[in-house]
Design an enzyme around this catalytic site. Structure first.
Site, PDB file in Angstrom:
ATOM      1  N   SER A 229      -5.867   7.867   8.728  1.00  0.00           N
ATOM      2  CA  SER A 229      -4.442   8.091   8.501  1.00  0.00           C
ATOM      3  C   SER A 229      -4.188   8.947   7.272  1.00  0.00           C
ATOM      4  CB  SER A 229      -3.718   6.762   8.317  1.00  0.00           C
ATOM      5  OG  SER A 229      -3.934   5.944   9.436  1.00  0.00           O
TER       6      SER A 229
ATOM      7  N   HIS B  61      -5.081   6.076   0.650  1.00  0.00           N
ATOM      8  CA  HIS B  61      -4.224   4.938   0.298  1.00  0.00           C
ATOM      9  C   HIS B  61      -4.604   4.390  -1.079  1.00  0.00           C
ATOM     10  CE1 HIS B  61      -3.783   4.049   4.798  1.00  0.00           C
ATOM     11  NE2 HIS B  61      -4.939   4.668   4.762  1.00  0.00           N
TER      12      HIS B  61
ATOM     13  N   CYS C 269       3.850   6.050   5.045  1.00  0.00           N
ATOM     14  CA  CYS C 269       3.741   4.990   6.050  1.00  0.00           C
ATOM     15  C   CYS C 269       5.133   4.406   6.297  1.00  0.00           C
ATOM     16  CB  CYS C 269       2.797   3.895   5.543  1.00  0.00           C
ATOM     17  SG  CYS C 269       2.637   2.500   6.672  1.00  0.00           S
TER      18      CYS C 269
ATOM     19  N   HIS D 174       0.843  -1.198   0.000  1.00  0.00           N
ATOM     20  CA  HIS D 174       0.000   0.000   0.000  1.00  0.00           C
ATOM     21  C   HIS D 174       0.870   1.237   0.000  1.00  0.00           C
ATOM     22  CE1 HIS D 174      -0.355   2.007   4.129  1.00  0.00           C
ATOM     23  NE2 HIS D 174       0.675   1.206   4.217  1.00  0.00           N
TER      24      HIS D 174
ATOM     25  N   GLN E  59      -7.652  -0.217  10.248  1.00  0.00           N
ATOM     26  CA  GLN E  59      -8.880   0.562  10.215  1.00  0.00           C
ATOM     27  C   GLN E  59      -9.865  -0.114   9.258  1.00  0.00           C
ATOM     28  OE1 GLN E  59      -8.017   4.816   9.725  1.00  0.00           O
ATOM     29  NE2 GLN E  59      -6.044   4.468  10.685  1.00  0.00           N
TER      30      GLN E  59
END
Length: 150
Positions: free
Chosen positions: A141, A144, A101, A41, A118
């Site tokens: 966050s 993505h 990330c 990701h 999540q």
């Protein structure tokens, strides 16, 4: 006609396809749902992210629209790759350079079980076929894109 499959199974003795079945289905029941996925990701954080800071930038100033636009451009680039291998390699390269990330250092690689991420991220990852790429997924966050490997 109805004998299309004959060629496929011509060499197999009849019994091979049926003899094990009754035992197996009793022991195992229905196939287990997949509970672990492997994905790559790429995360883009923005000013409204839960923690608008990353290894790339101390303070992330871009807004949600900018973050989404960047990912859409990456997605176009990835979608243009001619095969799954190329796409995976390109995804890893982009993630290493661009993902906000910590997984960036592994090319965006994550492996997780249900309940660890999540919900929006988890749902998107589990819904993908292997080698399929997600659309833009939004979580607390940031935004993505996900490529499922297994």
């Amino acid at each position: 006609g109805s004998n299309d499959a004959d060629g496929l199974f011509a060499g197999l003795p009849e019994a091979a396809s049926t003899s094990c079945e009754p035992k197996k289905s009793l022991a195992e029941g229905p196939p287990k749902p997949v509970d672990t996925v492997r994905v790559l990701h790429l995360l883009k954080k923005h000013e409204a992210s839960r923690r608008p800071s990353s290894w790339r930038e101390k303070v992330i100033k871009r807004n949600l629209e900018e973050a989404t636009h960047i990912l859409k451009e990456f997605r176009k680039k990835l979608a243009a790759c001619e095969n799954a291998q190329r796409r995976q390699a390109e995804f890893e390269r982009l993630a290493r350079k661009e993902s906000d990330c910590g997984s960036a250092h592994e090319g965006g690689a994550l492996r997780f079980k249900r309940g660890m991420m999540q919900p929006a991220f988890e749902e998107a990852a589990f819904a993908l076929q292997v080698n399929e790429m997600s659309g833009i997924v939004t979580t607390e966050s940031g935004v993505h894109i996900i490529l499922r490997l297994g």
